[in-house]
Design a protein around this motif. Structure first.
Motif, PDB file in Angstrom:
ATOM      1  N   TRP A 185       0.721   0.995  -9.079  1.00 17.13           N
ATOM      2  CA  TRP A 185       0.397  -0.416  -9.257  1.00 17.13           C
ATOM      3  C   TRP A 185      -0.969  -0.754  -8.676  1.00 17.13           C
ATOM      4  O   TRP A 185      -1.500  -0.030  -7.838  1.00 17.13           O
ATOM      5  N   PRO A 205       2.456  -3.293   0.468  1.00 13.67           N
ATOM      6  CA  PRO A 205       2.748  -1.927  -0.003  1.00 13.67           C
ATOM      7  C   PRO A 205       4.071  -1.355   0.515  1.00 13.67           C
ATOM      8  O   PRO A 205       4.445  -0.261   0.130  1.00 13.67           O
ATOM      9  N   ILE A 206       4.736  -2.100   1.393  1.00 16.29           N
ATOM     10  CA  ILE A 206       5.916  -1.537   2.061  1.00 16.29           C
ATOM     11  C   ILE A 206       7.198  -2.152   1.491  1.00 16.29           C
ATOM     12  O   ILE A 206       7.435  -3.367   1.605  1.00 16.29           O
ATOM     13  N   ARG A 260       0.858  -8.275  -9.084  1.00 17.53           N
ATOM     14  CA  ARG A 260       0.993  -6.825  -9.009  1.00 17.53           C
ATOM     15  C   ARG A 260       1.153  -6.327 -10.436  1.00 17.53           C
ATOM     16  O   ARG A 260       2.049  -6.767 -11.146  1.00 17.53           O
ATOM     17  N   TYR A 276       0.549   4.617   7.917  1.00 22.68           N
ATOM     18  CA  TYR A 276      -0.478   5.636   8.162  1.00 22.68           C
ATOM     19  C   TYR A 276      -0.660   6.008   9.625  1.00 22.68           C
ATOM     20  O   TYR A 276      -1.471   6.835   9.954  1.00 22.68           O
ATOM     21  N   VAL A 323       3.647  -2.798   8.416  1.00 26.02           N
ATOM     22  CA  VAL A 323       2.742  -1.842   9.072  1.00 26.02           C
ATOM     23  C   VAL A 323       1.428  -2.494   9.507  1.00 26.02           C
ATOM     24  O   VAL A 323       0.463  -1.816   9.835  1.00 26.02           O
ATOM     25  N   ASN A 324       1.370  -3.815   9.490  1.00 26.46           N
ATOM     26  CA  ASN A 324       0.188  -4.546   9.974  1.00 26.46           C
ATOM     27  C   ASN A 324      -1.089  -4.198   9.209  1.00 26.46           C
ATOM     28  O   ASN A 324      -2.134  -3.975   9.814  1.00 26.46           O
ATOM     29  N   CYS A 325      -0.993  -4.172   7.893  1.00 31.24           N
ATOM     30  CA  CYS A 325      -2.166  -3.768   7.118  1.00 31.24           C
ATOM     31  C   CYS A 325      -3.064  -4.943   6.744  1.00 31.24           C
ATOM     32  O   CYS A 325      -4.111  -4.729   6.123  1.00 31.24           O
ATOM     33  N   PHE A 326      -2.697  -6.139   7.079  1.00 32.01           N
ATOM     34  CA  PHE A 326      -3.521  -7.338   6.836  1.00 32.01           C
ATOM     35  C   PHE A 326      -3.588  -7.780   5.378  1.00 32.01           C
ATOM     36  O   PHE A 326      -4.194  -8.810   5.081  1.00 32.01           O
ATOM     37  N   GLN A 343      -1.915   1.164  -5.040  1.00 34.73           N
ATOM     38  CA  GLN A 343      -1.114   2.237  -4.455  1.00 34.73           C
ATOM     39  C   GLN A 343      -1.448   3.521  -5.206  1.00 34.73           C
ATOM     40  O   GLN A 343      -1.500   3.525  -6.435  1.00 34.73           O
ATOM     41  N   PRO A 348      -7.852  -2.050   6.971  1.00 38.89           N
ATOM     42  CA  PRO A 348      -6.456  -1.647   6.799  1.00 38.89           C
ATOM     43  C   PRO A 348      -5.843  -2.008   5.436  1.00 38.89           C
ATOM     44  O   PRO A 348      -4.955  -1.315   4.953  1.00 38.89           O
ATOM     45  N   ALA A 349      -6.304  -3.082   4.824  1.00 43.57           N
ATOM     46  CA  ALA A 349      -5.634  -3.557   3.605  1.00 43.57           C
ATOM     47  C   ALA A 349      -6.019  -2.726   2.398  1.00 43.57           C
ATOM     48  O   ALA A 349      -7.123  -2.188   2.320  1.00 43.57           O
TER      49      ALA A 349
END
Lengths: 496, 92
Positions: free
Chosen positions: A185, B55-56, A192, A75, B10-13, A67, A62-63
Motif C-alpha cells: 500500500w 503501518p502497525i 491508503r 524497527y 511504534v511512535n513513528c509520527f 509499506q 520516522p514516518a
C-alpha cells in the motif's frame, strides 16, 4: 609485477582511461569530470572513495508513506544491521549536534545522509530543518538524502535550496503489476491505496521526481532491491529506464529476508539472491549503466566507514558531554581531506601507469578467479583473517582486477556453537567465502589455514599492507604460473 | 466518538501531521489521541486519517474498541502464517 585495475578512475582527465579500455564495467570511468569531482570523496557514490572516507546517517525521519514487503516498521532493534533499523530517534537539534561531534572525531567523515528509519521526505519538517541547520553550521559536510520517491516531486524545490546534490531513489520496478508484489500500500491524497493502483502512483512519482532532479542538476543514484522471482528479471529494464533519464549510478542490492525480521518476505519464506545471482544481474546491467557494488545496506543511524558502525561511540548521552569547537574541527578536517585526496590521486596515477604497462605484456588466456580480501580501508590488505568482519571480493582475470562485492564474515545467525546446526564462526566464514579460490589478509592463523585449504580456498598472508589490486593480480599470476588455472576450480562457484 | 492509540504503537509520527483536528500528540510510552478533539475525521475525510497511514496492525482502535487495521490487513501476512513463523522461532 605489472597489474591492471579495472574499477578505478584514473587521475588522467579526458580520453580513454588506460585501465578501462575494453571493459564495460567501470563504475566511474565513463563519468564526466564534473560528476567525478562531486563524488570523489563520497563513500556511497564512489567505490574508490569508500576505502578512505566515512559517512553517517542521522535518524530524524520516522514516518513513512508506503509499506514495502522487505520492511517491518517495528524497527527498534540494536542487533540488526539493515536499512530501516535504528536505535534512537533524533530531533533535528540532536542530529545537528551528533553530526558535528562525529565530524570532529572522525575527520574523514565527509557525508551526512538522512535515510530514515521511515522516508525522509515523508518527514519534511524534521528532514529539512536538519539540512538547513547543517548547511549553515557545518558547511564542509556533503548532504544527501534517500527516498522511496512518493513525495519527491513536491520536495525537489526545497532540496535544491539546501544544496543537497546527491539524492538516492529506491526504484524496484517500473511495472505496476510487479510493484503490487513489492508494495502492499501507499498513503496518497488522504487515502491508503492498495495493490496495482498504489504501485502505479508510486512508480509515476518516482519517475517524475527523477526527471525533476536531473533537470535541476542534482546527482541521482537509484537503489533497487533484487527479489528473486519478483523483480530479478525486470531490473535490467529498470536500469535502462533510469539511465535514459539521467541517473548516474545503479545500486542493485540483495533482498534481506529472515523470518525473525517479521517482514512479509521474511515470514512468507521469500529468499534473497545468491552472490552469483546478484553478480550476474549486476554484470548484465553494467553494459547500460554504472553499477555500484560496494553498498553495505547500512542502518539508518550508521556511523563510520562503510564496513563498520561506530554508532555506539556517539549515542545521545555521550554527545551530550562532548564540547565541539567546529571552527577548529573544520580546519583540521580540511588538512586531512587534502592529504587523503593527495594519497588517492597518487595511487590512481600509479594504477593507471601499471595498467598501461600491463597492456603491453603478453595477455594471459586463463580463466577468471574470485579472491577475498581483508581490509579496513586505505585500499590495502591490512586485516588479520580472524579479525575480519567482512571480506571484499575481487575478480582477477587476464583483463585485470575488478571489485565484485563484499561478504559478511559474521552472518545474521551469529554462527556460534549455539546455532542449530552447530557451525563454528570459522565454518560460517568459510561458507561465506564460497566461490573464492584465495583469501588475502595480513595474517592467517594455523587452524583457519588448514580449514581454508581443505575448502579449496588458498590462504595468503604474503601481501600485508600492499595495495589490494596489485596483490590480487600478483596472486593471480602465481596461480597461472603454477598451472592452477588451466582447469575448472574444484569448488562450486555458487554458495547455497 | 474518538479513536484510540494503544501500546503496539511504534511512535513513528506518521499519524500526527495528518490528523485534521490536531488531536494526536506525542507522549510516553506512545502517541495518544485527545478524545475531546478527535472527530473521527467527520466532515473532513471519509476515512480515518491516522488509521490510513498507520503501518502497525491493531495499533488504532475505533470507538467500539475494534482494530481499524486488523491483523494481516496491512502487511498482507496471513495471521496464521505469522503465528507459525513465531512459533518456529520460539522453538529454537
Amino acid at each position: 609485477m605489472q597489474l591492471p585495475v579495472l574499477n578505478e578512475a584514473p587521475a588522467a582527465k579526458g580520453g580513454c582511461a588506460a585501465s578501462s579500455c575494453g571493459s564495460t564495467d567501470n563504475q566511474m570511468d565513463s563519468l564526466p569530470d564534473s560528476i567525478r569531482e562531486k563524488v570523489q570523496n563520497h563513500p556511497c557514490y564512489s567505490e574508490d572513495a569508500h576505502h578512505y572516507f566515512a559517512r553517517m546517517h542521522v535518524a530524524v525521519a520516522p514516518a513513512c508513506n508506503i509499506q514495502c514487503h522487505y520492511c517491518n516498521r517495528k524497527y527498534d532493534c540494536a542487533n540488526e544491521s539493515r536499512p530501516g533499523v535504528v536505535s534512537e530517534l533524533l530531533t533535528p537539534d540532536q542530529a545537528v549536534k551528533k553530526t558535528m561531534a562525529v565530524a570532529a572525531n572522525i575527520p574523514q567523515m565527509t557525508v551526512l545522509g538522512i535515510a530514515g528509519p521511515g522516508d525522509p521526505l515523508a518527514n519534511p519538517e524534521r528532514t529539512f530543518e536538519t539540512f538547513r541547520r547543517l548547511s549553515e553550521e557545518a558547511p564542509d559536510i556533503k548532504l544527501c538524502v534517500s527516498t522511496n520517491g512518493l513525495a519527491l516531486p513536491d520536495a525537489v524545490e526545497e532540496l535544491s535550496k539546501h544544496n543537497i546534490d546527491h539524492v538516492t531513489i529506491t526504484i524496484n520496478c517500473v511495472d505496476p503489476e510487479i510493484g503490487a508484489k513489492i508494495y502492499p500500500w501507499i498513503f496518497w491524497k488522504n487515502k491508503r491505496i492498495k495493490g496495482v493502483k498504489g504501485a502505479k502512483i508510486l512508480i509515476e512519482q518516482q519517475q517524475k521526481g527523477l526527471e525533476m532532479l536531473i533537470a535541476k542538476g542534482i546527482l541521482v543514484k537509484v537503489n533497487s532491491v533484487m527479489i528473486p522471482g519478483v523483480n530479478d528479471q525486470h531490473l535490467a529494464e529498470v536500469s535502462k529506464v533510469v539511465k535514459s533519464k539521467g541517473a548516474f549510478l545503479h545500486n542493485v542490492m540483495p533482498l534481506i529476508a529472515e523470518a525473525e525480521h517479521g517482514t512479509f518476505y521474511g515470514v512468507m519464506g521469500q529468499r534473497g539472491p545468491t552472490p552469483d545471482e546478484l553478480q550476474d544481474l549486476q554484470d548484465s546491467c553494467s553494459g547500460d549503466m554504472n553499477m555500484m557494488r560496494h553498498c553495505r545496506q547500512c542502518r539508518a543511524d550508521a556511523v563510520g566507514m562503510l564496513g563498520e558502525d561506530r554508532g555506539d561511540e556517539f549515542t545521545l548521552d555521550k554527545i551530550e558531554d562532548m564540547e565541539i569547537d567546529y571552527q577548529a574541527a573544520m580546519e583540521k578536517r580540511k588538512v586531512i581531506h587534502q592529504a587523503i585526496q593527495a594519497e588517492m590521486d597518487s595511487k590512481r596515477l600509479e594504477k593507471a601507469e601499471k595498467a598501461q604497462q600491463h597492456k603491453q605484456e603478453p595477455k594471459l588466456t586463463t580463466r577468471p578467479v574470485l579472491m577475498a580480501v581483508a581490509t579496513s580501508g586505505q585500499g590495502v590488505i591490512n586485516v588479520h583473517f580472524g579479525h575480519a568482519k567482512e571480506f571484499l571480493i575481487y575478480e582477477a582475470s587476464p583483463d585485470g582486477v575488478r571489485f565484485i562485492s563484499h561478504r559478511k564474515a559474521d552472518q545474521y545467525c551469529g554462527g556460534d556453537s549455539t546455532c542449530g546446526d552447530g557451525e563454528s564462526t570459522l565454518q560460517v566464514t568459510i561458507r561465506a567465502l564460497a566461490g573464492c579460490e584465495a583469501v588475502l589478509c595480513s595474517k592467517v592463523g594455523y587452524e583457519p589455514w588448514e580449514q581454508l585449504e581443505a575448502a579449496g580456498i588458498q590462504p595468503n598472508g604474503e601481501h600485508a599492507m600492499e595495495p589490494i589490486e596489485e596483490a590480487v593480480m600478483a596472486v593471480y599470476k602465481e596461480m597461472a604460473a603454477a598451472g592452477k588455472l588451466d582447469e575448472k576450480p574444484e569448488t562450486v562457484r555458487a554458495s547455497a | 466518538m474518538a479513536v484510540k492509540i494503544i501500546e503496539s504503537c511504534v511512535n513513528c509520527f506518521a499519524c500526527e501531521p495528518v490528523c485534521p483536528s490536531n488531536a494526536i500528540y506525542e507522549a510516553k510510552p506512545h502517541f495518544l489521541v485527545d478524545s475531546k478533539k478527535c472527530t473521527e475525521c467527520e466532515g473532513d475525510f471519509p476515512v480515518f486519517q491516522c488509521a490510513s497511514i498507520c503501518p502497525i496492525e491493531g495499533a488504532i482502535l475505533d470507538s467500539l474498541g475494534l482494530a481499524i487495521n486488523p491483523p494481516g490487513s496491512l502487511t498482507g501476512i496471513p495471521p496464521e502464517k505469522m503465528a507459525e513463523a513465531m512459533a518456529e522461532l520460539q522453538s529454537h
